[in-house]
Write a protein that holds these residues in place. Structure first.
Motif, PDB file in Angstrom:
ATOM      1  N   ALA A   2       0.828  -1.196   0.000  1.00 38.64           N
ATOM      2  CA  ALA A   2       0.000   0.000   0.000  1.00 38.64           C
ATOM      3  C   ALA A   2       0.864   1.249   0.000  1.00 38.64           C
ATOM      4  CB  ALA A   2      -0.933  -0.016   1.213  1.00 38.64           C
ATOM      5  N   TYR A   3       1.948   1.222   0.793  1.00 38.73           N
ATOM      6  CA  TYR A   3       2.812   2.392   0.868  1.00 38.73           C
ATOM      7  C   TYR A   3       3.509   2.636  -0.467  1.00 38.73           C
ATOM      8  CZ  TYR A   3       2.074   1.148   5.754  1.00 38.73           C
ATOM      9  OH  TYR A   3       1.508   0.804   6.954  1.00 38.73           O
ATOM     10  N   ASP A   4       4.012   1.572  -1.076  1.00 34.74           N
ATOM     11  CA  ASP A   4       4.680   1.709  -2.373  1.00 34.74           C
ATOM     12  C   ASP A   4       3.719   2.251  -3.431  1.00 34.74           C
ATOM     13  OD1 ASP A   4       6.939   0.735  -1.240  1.00 34.74           O
ATOM     14  OD2 ASP A   4       6.824  -1.255  -2.114  1.00 34.74           O
ATOM     15  N   ASN A   5       2.482   1.758  -3.424  1.00 36.07           N
ATOM     16  CA  ASN A   5       1.509   2.212  -4.416  1.00 36.07           C
ATOM     17  C   ASN A   5       1.200   3.691  -4.270  1.00 36.07           C
ATOM     18  OD1 ASN A   5       1.290  -0.253  -5.659  1.00 36.07           O
ATOM     19  ND2 ASN A   5      -0.466  -0.914  -4.454  1.00 36.07           N
ATOM     20  N   ILE A   6       1.109   4.173  -3.020  1.00 35.62           N
ATOM     21  CA  ILE A   6       0.883   5.604  -2.805  1.00 35.62           C
ATOM     22  C   ILE A   6       2.047   6.404  -3.353  1.00 35.62           C
ATOM     23  CG2 ILE A   6       0.786   7.382  -1.009  1.00 35.62           C
ATOM     24  CD1 ILE A   6      -1.876   6.047  -1.492  1.00 35.62           C
ATOM     25  N   CYS A   7       3.271   5.949  -3.113  1.00 34.23           N
ATOM     26  CA  CYS A   7       4.457   6.674  -3.600  1.00 34.23           C
ATOM     27  C   CYS A   7       4.515   6.649  -5.125  1.00 34.23           C
ATOM     28  CB  CYS A   7       5.727   6.066  -3.006  1.00 34.23           C
ATOM     29  SG  CYS A   7       5.884   6.321  -1.227  1.00 34.23           S
ATOM     30  N   LYS A   8       4.168   5.521  -5.727  1.00 33.34           N
ATOM     31  CA  LYS A   8       4.130   5.449  -7.188  1.00 33.34           C
ATOM     32  C   LYS A   8       3.122   6.439  -7.737  1.00 33.34           C
ATOM     33  CE  LYS A   8       5.254   0.507  -7.241  1.00 33.34           C
ATOM     34  NZ  LYS A   8       4.746  -0.848  -7.552  1.00 33.34           N
ATOM     35  N   TYR A   9       1.962   6.502  -7.093  1.00 35.95           N
ATOM     36  CA  TYR A   9       0.922   7.452  -7.516  1.00 35.95           C
ATOM     37  C   TYR A   9       1.461   8.880  -7.471  1.00 35.95           C
ATOM     38  CZ  TYR A   9      -2.965  10.676  -6.769  1.00 35.95           C
ATOM     39  OH  TYR A   9      -3.794  11.758  -6.816  1.00 35.95           O
ATOM     40  N   LEU A  10       2.121   9.257  -6.370  1.00 36.70           N
ATOM     41  CA  LEU A  10       2.644  10.620  -6.243  1.00 36.70           C
ATOM     42  C   LEU A  10       3.692  10.906  -7.317  1.00 36.70           C
ATOM     43  CD1 LEU A  10       3.037  10.806  -2.354  1.00 36.70           C
ATOM     44  CD2 LEU A  10       1.353  12.047  -3.738  1.00 36.70           C
ATOM     45  N   ALA A  11       4.612   9.956  -7.540  1.00 27.89           N
ATOM     46  CA  ALA A  11       5.690  10.170  -8.501  1.00 27.89           C
ATOM     47  C   ALA A  11       5.178  10.252  -9.931  1.00 27.89           C
ATOM     48  CB  ALA A  11       6.732   9.060  -8.380  1.00 27.89           C
ATOM     49  N   GLN A  12       4.121   9.499 -10.235  1.00 30.59           N
ATOM     50  CA  GLN A  12       3.581   9.510 -11.592  1.00 30.59           C
ATOM     51  C   GLN A  12       2.655  10.692 -11.833  1.00 30.59           C
ATOM     52  OE1 GLN A  12       1.865   5.604 -12.053  1.00 30.59           O
ATOM     53  NE2 GLN A  12       3.844   4.572 -11.979  1.00 30.59           N
ATOM     54  N   GLU A  13       1.974  11.153 -10.787  1.00 29.95           N
ATOM     55  CA  GLU A  13       1.072  12.287 -10.930  1.00 29.95           C
ATOM     56  C   GLU A  13       1.801  13.622 -10.877  1.00 29.95           C
ATOM     57  OE1 GLU A  13      -2.321  12.540 -11.451  1.00 29.95           O
ATOM     58  OE2 GLU A  13      -2.137  10.418 -11.979  1.00 29.95           O
ATOM     59  N   TYR A  14       2.906  13.684 -10.145  1.00 28.11           N
ATOM     60  CA  TYR A  14       3.624  14.941  -9.944  1.00 28.11           C
ATOM     61  C   TYR A  14       5.114  14.784 -10.255  1.00 28.11           C
ATOM     62  CZ  TYR A  14      -0.677  15.458  -7.258  1.00 28.11           C
ATOM     63  OH  TYR A  14      -1.989  15.465  -6.867  1.00 28.11           O
ATOM     64  N   PRO A  15       5.476  14.386 -11.476  1.00 27.52           N
ATOM     65  CA  PRO A  15       6.890  14.126 -11.783  1.00 27.52           C
ATOM     66  C   PRO A  15       7.774  15.357 -11.677  1.00 27.52           C
ATOM     67  CG  PRO A  15       5.559  14.104 -13.783  1.00 27.52           C
ATOM     68  CD  PRO A  15       4.601  14.140 -12.636  1.00 27.52           C
ATOM     69  N   SER A  16       7.246  16.547 -12.044  1.00 26.13           N
ATOM     70  CA  SER A  16       8.085  17.751 -12.004  1.00 26.13           C
ATOM     71  C   SER A  16       8.496  18.090 -10.577  1.00 26.13           C
ATOM     72  CB  SER A  16       7.346  18.934 -12.637  1.00 26.13           C
ATOM     73  OG  SER A  16       6.160  19.226 -11.934  1.00 26.13           O
ATOM     74  N   GLU A  17       7.619  17.805  -9.605  1.00 18.91           N
ATOM     75  CA  GLU A  17       7.957  18.080  -8.218  1.00 18.91           C
ATOM     76  C   GLU A  17       9.103  17.192  -7.744  1.00 18.91           C
ATOM     77  OE1 GLU A  17       5.003  18.075  -9.425  1.00 18.91           O
ATOM     78  OE2 GLU A  17       3.883  19.800  -8.661  1.00 18.91           O
ATOM     79  N   PHE A  18       9.135  15.945  -8.215  1.00 14.42           N
ATOM     80  CA  PHE A  18      10.229  15.057  -7.830  1.00 14.42           C
ATOM     81  C   PHE A  18      11.530  15.470  -8.523  1.00 14.42           C
ATOM     82  CE2 PHE A  18       6.802  12.570  -6.165  1.00 14.42           C
ATOM     83  CZ  PHE A  18       7.375  11.832  -5.139  1.00 14.42           C
ATOM     84  N   PHE A  19      11.438  15.930  -9.783  1.00 13.02           N
ATOM     85  CA  PHE A  19      12.632  16.466 -10.444  1.00 13.02           C
ATOM     86  C   PHE A  19      13.187  17.640  -9.643  1.00 13.02           C
ATOM     87  CE2 PHE A  19      11.948  14.036 -14.325  1.00 13.02           C
ATOM     88  CZ  PHE A  19      13.217  13.997 -14.887  1.00 13.02           C
ATOM     89  N   GLN A  20      12.314  18.527  -9.223  1.00 12.67           N
ATOM     90  CA  GLN A  20      12.762  19.719  -8.498  1.00 12.67           C
ATOM     91  C   GLN A  20      13.403  19.333  -7.177  1.00 12.67           C
ATOM     92  OE1 GLN A  20       9.659  22.555  -7.775  1.00 12.67           O
ATOM     93  NE2 GLN A  20      11.047  24.139  -7.056  1.00 12.67           N
ATOM     94  N   TRP A  21      12.786  18.386  -6.464  1.00 10.14           N
ATOM     95  CA  TRP A  21      13.314  17.974  -5.167  1.00 10.14           C
ATOM     96  C   TRP A  21      14.640  17.244  -5.297  1.00 10.14           C
ATOM     97  CZ3 TRP A  21      11.689  12.884  -2.544  1.00 10.14           C
ATOM     98  CH2 TRP A  21      12.343  12.733  -1.317  1.00 10.14           C
ATOM     99  N   LEU A  22      14.731  16.299  -6.234  1.00 15.48           N
ATOM    100  CA  LEU A  22      15.881  15.403  -6.287  1.00 15.48           C
ATOM    101  C   LEU A  22      17.010  15.894  -7.184  1.00 15.48           C
ATOM    102  CD1 LEU A  22      13.885  12.060  -6.444  1.00 15.48           C
ATOM    103  CD2 LEU A  22      15.046  13.032  -4.451  1.00 15.48           C
TER     104      LEU A  22
END
Length: 290
Positions: A2-22
């Motif tokens: 369940a935790y992994d699926n939530i993280c996948k959802y966030l990364a796929q829905e908001y990819p630019s935010e992860f680019f900015q963070w990482l």
């Protein structure tokens, strides 16, 4: 899961935010890639292509450090497949979610006789929470960040979620907070802080609660998902699949939902993997027809 699926959802829905963070970039030309990698299919957690520089960001979310095959080998395997397919720079980041003293979370490389492959590791419990609090798409991850006062941090996350004006986004992020915060906090505390009316703004949360009541899983999103997996009953698997589909595609047409409810447990499990590649409701309809 369940935790992994939530993280996948966030990364796929908001990819630019992860680019900015990482990566310290704020691009607007990102393409989310399919996560299935040939030859023998394996699923990466999240793949995004920054088109202006032709660079891939590959994310893997880990609740526990142990895996089979071992994580370092998996990261090499992912890299080889991505390089074969796209022939471009690849930034790989493993994000460990749950605090642990295992030395495995400090390993960032695969070594063999003539092979050395490195990737980046983030232990979320060591991360400064401020960048995560400043980015609403990353608020669910902020619940697991470094803090001398974890309860106060959780309160800050909930306050930031409450400030979001768009109701669907606010509700979906609240549902994500509800799940991920369960790795660190007592679920009753999380539920007390998350206002019920905010949670109810999420179609995902509404669907889970409705089906949870029908099946006696009244303790909410996280327990409903976990019990469905643990019990292995068809109702539990169906609950998880419908939740994943709602996260990915929005509300599902009643006719398609009826078809899904008629699937066997084996087919439901196959659908839970296939839906990660769905981009439209048409993809779901084609899969069901086949």
């Amino acid at each position: 899961m369940a935790y992994d699926n939530i993280c996948k959802y966030l990364a796929q829905e908001y990819p630019s935010e992860f680019f900015q963070w990482l990566l310290g970039e704020a691009p607007d030309d990102i393409q989310v890639l399919k996560t299935e990698l040939s030859a023998e299919p394996i699923q990466a957690d999240a793949l995004s292509l920054l088109q202006s520089t032709n660079q891939i960001l590959h994310l893997e979310f880990q609740t526990l450090p142990q895996s089979e095959p071992p994580l370092p080998f998996r990261m090499l395997d992912y890299w080889v497949r991505l390089q074969r397919k796209y022939r471009c720079p690849i930034e790989q980041v493993v994000i460990f979610l749950k605090s642990t003293t295992s030395q495995m979370v400090f390993n960032n490389e695969f070594r063999d006789i003539n092979t050395w492959h490195r990737y980046r590791v983030i232990r979320l419990w060591e991360q400064d929470p401020l960048p995560l609090l400043a980015n609403r798409a990353l608020l669910p991850l902020a619940t697991l960040a470094r803090s001398d006062s974890p309860n106060r941090l959780l309160e800050q996350v909930v306050a930031e979620v409450d400030r979001i004006e768009e109701k669907p986004l606010r509700g979906n992020l609240a549902a994500c907070v509800d799940v991920l915060a369960g790795l660190r906090f007592d679920k009753d505390l999380v539920h007390r802080l998350l206002r019920e009316e905010v949670m109810e703004e999420s179609v995902t949360y509404q669907d889970i609660i409705q089906k949870g009541r029908q099946q006696g899983l009244q303790q909410g999103l996280q327990q409903g998902l976990q019990q469905g997996l643990q019990q292995g009953k068809q109702e539990g698997v169906l609950l998880i699949v419908m939740r994943q589909l709602t996260l990915r595609l929005g509300l599902i047409d009643p006719g398609l939902q009826q078809q899904i409810e008629g699937l066997s447990i084996t087919r439901l499990e196959e659908l839970s993997e296939a839906l990660l590649d769905f981009e439209t409701v048409t993809d779901l309809a084609v899969w069901l027809d086949n």
